[in-house]
Every structure is written in structure tokens, then in C-alpha cells.
Write an enzyme that holds these catalytic residues in place. Structure first.
Site, PDB file in Angstrom:
ATOM      1  N   ASP A  10       0.856  -1.193   0.000  1.00 10.00           N
ATOM      2  CA  ASP A  10       0.000   0.000   0.000  1.00 10.00           C
ATOM      3  C   ASP A  10       0.885   1.234   0.000  1.00 10.00           C
ATOM      4  OD1 ASP A  10      -2.393   1.578   0.128  1.00 10.00           O
ATOM      5  OD2 ASP A  10      -2.042   1.896   2.262  1.00 10.00           O
ATOM      6  N   SER A  11       0.269   2.376  -0.263  1.00  8.83           N
ATOM      7  CA  SER A  11       0.987   3.649  -0.240  1.00  8.83           C
ATOM      8  C   SER A  11       1.243   4.118   1.194  1.00  8.83           C
ATOM      9  CB  SER A  11       0.150   4.701  -0.954  1.00  8.83           C
ATOM     10  OG  SER A  11      -1.024   4.943  -0.184  1.00  8.83           O
ATOM     11  N   TYR A  42      -0.187   8.440  -2.879  1.00  4.29           N
ATOM     12  CA  TYR A  42      -0.085   8.011  -4.276  1.00  4.29           C
ATOM     13  C   TYR A  42      -1.220   8.632  -5.103  1.00  4.29           C
ATOM     14  CZ  TYR A  42       3.279   4.142  -3.427  1.00  4.29           C
ATOM     15  OH  TYR A  42       4.383   3.380  -3.129  1.00  4.29           O
ATOM     16  N   GLY A  43      -2.296   8.963  -4.408  1.00  5.09           N
ATOM     17  CA  GLY A  43      -3.509   9.420  -5.110  1.00  5.09           C
ATOM     18  C   GLY A  43      -3.349  10.696  -5.901  1.00  5.09           C
ATOM     19  N   CYS A  73      -4.362  -1.521  -2.113  1.00  3.67           N
ATOM     20  CA  CYS A  73      -4.447  -0.085  -2.398  1.00  3.67           C
ATOM     21  C   CYS A  73      -5.236   0.053  -3.691  1.00  3.67           C
ATOM     22  CB  CYS A  73      -3.032   0.462  -2.575  1.00  3.67           C
ATOM     23  SG  CYS A  73      -2.947   2.174  -3.138  1.00  3.67           S
ATOM     24  N   THR A  75      -5.603   2.782  -5.511  1.00  2.00           N
ATOM     25  CA  THR A  75      -4.869   3.610  -6.478  1.00  2.00           C
ATOM     26  C   THR A  75      -3.857   2.751  -7.236  1.00  2.00           C
ATOM     27  OG1 THR A  75      -5.084   5.391  -4.853  1.00  2.00           O
ATOM     28  CG2 THR A  75      -3.575   5.768  -6.686  1.00  2.00           C
ATOM     29  N   GLU A 152      -3.194   8.991   7.753  1.00  2.00           N
ATOM     30  CA  GLU A 152      -1.730   8.895   7.899  1.00  2.00           C
ATOM     31  C   GLU A 152      -1.267   9.628   9.171  1.00  2.00           C
ATOM     32  OE1 GLU A 152       0.948   7.401   6.064  1.00  2.00           O
ATOM     33  OE2 GLU A 152      -0.664   6.257   5.131  1.00  2.00           O
ATOM     34  N   CYS A 184     -10.763   3.489  -1.074  1.00  2.00           N
ATOM     35  CA  CYS A 184      -9.360   3.752  -0.744  1.00  2.00           C
ATOM     36  C   CYS A 184      -9.147   3.009   0.562  1.00  2.00           C
ATOM     37  CB  CYS A 184      -9.132   5.246  -0.548  1.00  2.00           C
ATOM     38  SG  CYS A 184      -7.538   5.628   0.207  1.00  2.00           S
ATOM     39  N   HIS A 186      -7.405   3.402   2.992  1.00  2.00           N
ATOM     40  CA  HIS A 186      -7.272   4.208   4.210  1.00  2.00           C
ATOM     41  C   HIS A 186      -8.640   4.484   4.859  1.00  2.00           C
ATOM     42  CE1 HIS A 186      -3.204   5.004   2.758  1.00  2.00           C
ATOM     43  NE2 HIS A 186      -2.929   5.697   3.849  1.00  2.00           N
TER      44      HIS A 186
HETATM   45  N1  DGL Z   1      -4.627   3.564   0.213  1.00  2.00           N
HETATM   46  C1  DGL Z   1      -4.653   4.029  -1.117  1.00  2.00           C
HETATM   47  C2  DGL Z   1      -5.848   3.582  -1.892  1.00  2.00           C
HETATM   48  O1  DGL Z   1      -6.469   2.604  -1.559  1.00  2.00           O
HETATM   49  C3  DGL Z   1      -4.277   5.408  -1.509  1.00  2.00           C
HETATM   50  C4  DGL Z   1      -3.908   6.511  -0.588  1.00  2.00           C
HETATM   51  C5  DGL Z   1      -2.980   7.490  -1.244  1.00  2.00           C
HETATM   52  O2  DGL Z   1      -1.775   7.231  -1.164  1.00  2.00           O
HETATM   53  O3  DGL Z   1      -3.411   8.479  -1.848  1.00  2.00           O
HETATM   54  O4  DGL Z   1      -6.198   4.160  -2.882  1.00  2.00           O
END
Ligand code: DGL
Length: 271
Positions: A10-11, A42-43, A73, A75, A152, A184, A186
Site C-alpha cells: 500500500d501507499s 499516491y492518489g 491499495c 490507487t 496517515e 481507498c 485508508h
Molecule cells: N490507500 C490508497 C488507496 O487505496 C491510496 C492513498 C494514497 O496514497 O493516496 O487508494
């Protein structure tokens, strides 16, 4: 092979929402997770960057001898699932298809909301999958990158977190959606606040549940389920950022889990 770990990427800390479900349902599997909090989010990155980082994380996991890769993740799933499936010779699963399928099963009025990162919304992966499976479904997508930052920062219950959720979801609340995909990984860490704001008429879909079922199906199909009767004590969670905050979030989120937390630098990943 059966005793080898399952790899998760994951990011950042979000992938722990999938890890938590897997630890609950497949407690004897060993897990190696890597969260790239140093390069989060990452988004807001380009598709090429997300592909490159996802390759780096998966190569690191391959060196740990994983038997299967879970792209925990959305993304990274949207950008890199096809590339990694093509490149790796172990089973690879993402989170978008299981999440989309669950939402279709759950909705009663065919009005489905999807909240995700900017990159995931732009990819239109959820919309495409849902429309493909159920052409009459109406999909409302919304990018809420702020939620990633809150998670985060381990700011999961504050008034600030509540106010951001209210502000960002205000318009979505006016629609007729009866089902909302937390698109996402998160976001499940904010599920209680999101549910409080949207009310009980909206069912939240945490893709971790269907993804865990998919992981189990794959392991059974490829005869890779860990035969051990013992609960795993060998799981390791790596973060590219400092371990303290990551560990705090992980221990709060997965209090029953047995794991240790370690750092892996971005330089190391790029070697
Ligand atoms: N956890 C990630 C997802 O499911 C992305 C969060 C990010 O880094 O922007 O998309």
C-alpha cells in the site's frame, strides 16, 4: 510454498484495513506488508509513478519469498494490477473488483457511491466495473484525498476529522445512494465517523471483506493455504517512514494481531 507469506502493498497505513481482515479470517497465514508512507499520497501522483512505486514494493516483497501478492491499495490496483499480473509469476489480486462486486450485491436502489483518491476516480475503474456488471446502476464518484492525510496522521476521532468528513461528503449525502464503497484502503479507518455522518440508510462497503474471500479462493485453487494449525507469529509490517507512528496506528487498528514493525528505506526499495 504453502508456508511462505502472503505479500501486501500500500501507499501507507491504509492497506492494514485489508491485513486486519486477513488476520481475522486466515489467522495461520504469515503476512509481509509494506506501506510506502514516505511517498504517500499516491492518489495525487501520475499513473507512471504509481506503477513504478508498485513495482518497487512488489519486488521487495518477492525477495521475502511471498506466495501471493495483494495490492491492498485502490490507487495502485487501478494503475498497476494488469502490469503486475503480467510481470509476476505468483497470483496477484487487487481490491477494486471485489469492492465493486460487493456494492452491486448490497445495493437495493442501484445508486452506488464511490469515494476514492483523485487518481482512482480519474481511472474510472470502479465505474467501469460496476457498469459492466450492472448497466442499470448509477455511480456517484467523489475524490476525497483529505481523508488519506487524516489517517496517515492517526487523527481518527478528532473534531477536525469529523468536520472534514462533513464538509467533503455534504454533496454526496444529498444524492440517493444507499451503498458507498470505501474505495481507498485508508478510509475504513474512518468508517465509524463516515457512517455517523451519512446515517444508517447508507451501507458502507469495505472491500477488505470480499478481497479476503478472494484471497482464500485463490489460495485454495492454487493449493497454497498454509496447513499450520497454529496462529501465525511471523508477520512483519514494513514502513518507509518512521516506525513509531506506523506502529501506533497498526497496534490500535489490529490489537489482536501478532506482528513486528520494521523500517525499509525508499533507497533500499530502489536498489
Ligand atoms: N490507500 C490508497 C488507496 O487505496 C491510496 C492513498 C494514497 O496514497 O493516496 O487508494
Amino acid at each position: 510454498m504453502k508456508n511462505q507469506p502472503i505479500g501486501f502493498l500500500d501507499s501507507g497505513v491504509g492497506g492494514l484495513s485489508v491485513v486486519k481482515e486477513v488476520m481475522k479470517k486466515l489467522p495461520n497465514e504469515n503476512i509481509i506488508f509494506v506501506g510506502d508512507s514516505a511517498r504517500n499520497p499516491y492518489g495525487n501522483r501520475t499513473k507512471e509513478e504509481v506503477i513504478q512505486y508498485s513495482k518497487e514494493l512488489s519486488h521487495f516483497l518477492l525477495k521475502k519469498n511471498i506466495k501471493m501478492l495483494v495490492i491492498a491499495c485502490n490507487t495502485a490496483t487501478a494503475a498497476a494490477l494488469d502490469v503486475l499480473k503480467e510481470e509476476l509469476d505468483i497470483p496477484v489480486v487487487g481490491v477494486i473488483e471485489p469492492g465493486s462486486k460487493s456494492a452491486i450485491k448490497k445495493t437495493k436502489n442501484n445508486e452506488i457511491g464511490v469515494i476514492a483518491t483523485v487518481r482512482t476516480v480519474e481511472s474510472a475503474e470502479h465505474r467501469n466495473q460496476i457498469s459492466h456488471l450492472n448497466p442499470s446502476a448509477k455511480v456517484h464518484t467523489l475524490a476525497v484525498p483529505k481523508f488519506v492525510e487524516i489517517v496517515e496522521n492517526n487523527d481518527l476521532t478528532s473534531n477536525y476529522a469529523k468536520s472534514v468528513i462533513e464538509r467533503e461528503l455534504k454533496e454526496l449525502k444529498q444524492t440517493a445512494i444507499d451503498t458507498l464503497i470505501l474505495g481507498c484502503t485508508h478510509y475504513p479507518l474512518l468508517a465509524d465517523l463516515i457512517q455517523d455522518y451519512l446515517g444508517e440508510d447508507v451501507s458502507l462497503v469495505d472491500p477488505a471483506i470480499a478481497t479476503t474471500q478472494l484471497i482464500k479462493d485463490y489460495l485454495m485453487t492454487y493449493d497454497l493455504l498454509n496447513p499450520s494449525k497454529e496462529k501465525s507469529t511471523d508477520s512483519v509490517f514494513y514502513t518507509t517512514a518512521k516506525t513509531e507512528k506506523f506502529e501506533q496506528i497498526a497496534r490500535n487498528w489490529i490489537p489482536i494481531g501478532q506482528f513486528r514493525v520494521e523500517n525499509i528505506s525508499v533507497e533500499e526499495l530502489q536498489k
